[in-house]
Design a protein around this motif. Structure first.
Motif, short mmCIF file in Angstrom:
data_model
loop_
_atom_site.label_atom_id
_atom_site.label_comp_id
_atom_site.label_asym_id
_atom_site.label_seq_id
_atom_site.Cartn_x
_atom_site.Cartn_y
_atom_site.Cartn_z
N PRO A 1 -4.75 -9.82 -6.29
CA PRO A 1 -6.13 -10.32 -6.21
C PRO A 1 -7.05 -9.26 -5.59
CG PRO A 1 -4.59 -11.95 -5.34
CD PRO A 1 -3.81 -10.69 -5.58
N ALA A 2 -8.30 -9.24 -6.02
CA ALA A 2 -9.26 -8.24 -5.54
C ALA A 2 -9.41 -8.28 -4.03
CB ALA A 2 -10.62 -8.45 -6.22
N GLY A 3 -9.35 -9.46 -3.43
CA GLY A 3 -9.46 -9.59 -1.98
C GLY A 3 -8.34 -8.88 -1.25
N TRP A 4 -7.13 -8.96 -1.80
CA TRP A 4 -5.99 -8.28 -1.18
C TRP A 4 -6.16 -6.76 -1.27
CZ3 TRP A 4 -0.52 -9.41 0.01
CH2 TRP A 4 -0.36 -10.69 0.51
N ILE A 5 -6.58 -6.28 -2.43
CA ILE A 5 -6.76 -4.83 -2.61
C ILE A 5 -7.83 -4.32 -1.65
CG2 ILE A 5 -7.54 -3.06 -4.22
CD1 ILE A 5 -6.14 -4.72 -6.43
N THR A 6 -8.93 -5.04 -1.53
CA THR A 6 -10.00 -4.64 -0.59
C THR A 6 -9.48 -4.62 0.83
OG1 THR A 6 -11.68 -5.57 -2.05
CG2 THR A 6 -12.30 -5.22 0.26
N ASP B 1 -1.01 -5.25 -9.42
CA ASP B 1 -1.63 -6.44 -9.98
C ASP B 1 -1.76 -7.47 -8.87
OD1 ASP B 1 -2.72 -8.22 -11.78
OD2 ASP B 1 -0.76 -8.98 -12.44
N ASN C 1 -7.11 -1.67 1.36
CA ASN C 1 -7.81 -0.39 1.43
C ASN C 1 -8.55 -0.21 2.75
OD1 ASN C 1 -6.91 0.35 -1.09
ND2 ASN C 1 -8.72 -0.40 -2.14
N LYS D 1 -1.05 1.12 -10.40
CA LYS D 1 -2.03 0.12 -9.97
C LYS D 1 -1.31 -1.21 -9.78
CE LYS D 1 -6.50 -1.78 -11.04
NZ LYS D 1 -7.62 -1.83 -11.95
N LYS E 1 0.84 -1.20 0.00
CA LYS E 1 0.00 0.00 0.00
C LYS E 1 0.88 1.25 0.00
CE LYS E 1 -4.02 1.99 0.15
NZ LYS E 1 -4.98 1.88 -0.91
#
Length: 122
Positions: A36-41, A34, A44, A32, A23
């Motif tokens: 997994p969506a779960g990690w980004i969520t 690259d 954040n 941005k 982060k």
């Protein structure tokens, strides 16, 4: 009991530290990642690099009613809240033209709309 095996605690600690590092590097490079969506969520939610804003309350005005509850309760019946443009907004005769291409000349083909009363008091 909330017992967690030491290897799971170590893995969780590594994951959290890795997310913190990613982060911070994302904030510095503005690229941005690259991931997994779960990690980004999760990143954040756990780590914030921008200014946060808290919304403490909300106020609104609705066409047809000054009371939110009244407006909300009237919606299932589908009230017609469309009226001719009030003179307090603008002189509709000055801007109205039924020819659709005249919008380029600052005209409108609409004589009616849904308006909130009392906007001049804001």
């Amino acid at each position: 009991s909330n017992w967690v095996p030491p290897c799971a605690k170590s893995l969780e600690q590594w994951t959290v530290e890795r997310m913190r590092y990613l982060k911070e590097s994302q904030a510095k490079s503005q690229e941005k990642l690259d991931l997994p969506a779960g990690w980004i969520t999760a990143m954040n939610h756990m780590f914030h690099t921008a200014q946060r804003v808290a919304v403490r309350s909300m106020a609104a005005r609705y066409a047809g009613s000054w009371q939110v509850e009244n407006w909300y309760l009237s919606q299932p019946s589908g009230p017609d809240l469309v009226t001719e443009v009030p003179l307090s907004r603008w002189d509709v005769d000055q801007y109205f033209d039924p020819e659709e291409s005249h919008w380029k000349q600052g005209k409108t083909i609409a004589r009616h709309g849904s308006f909130v009363e009392g906007t001049e008091y804001f």
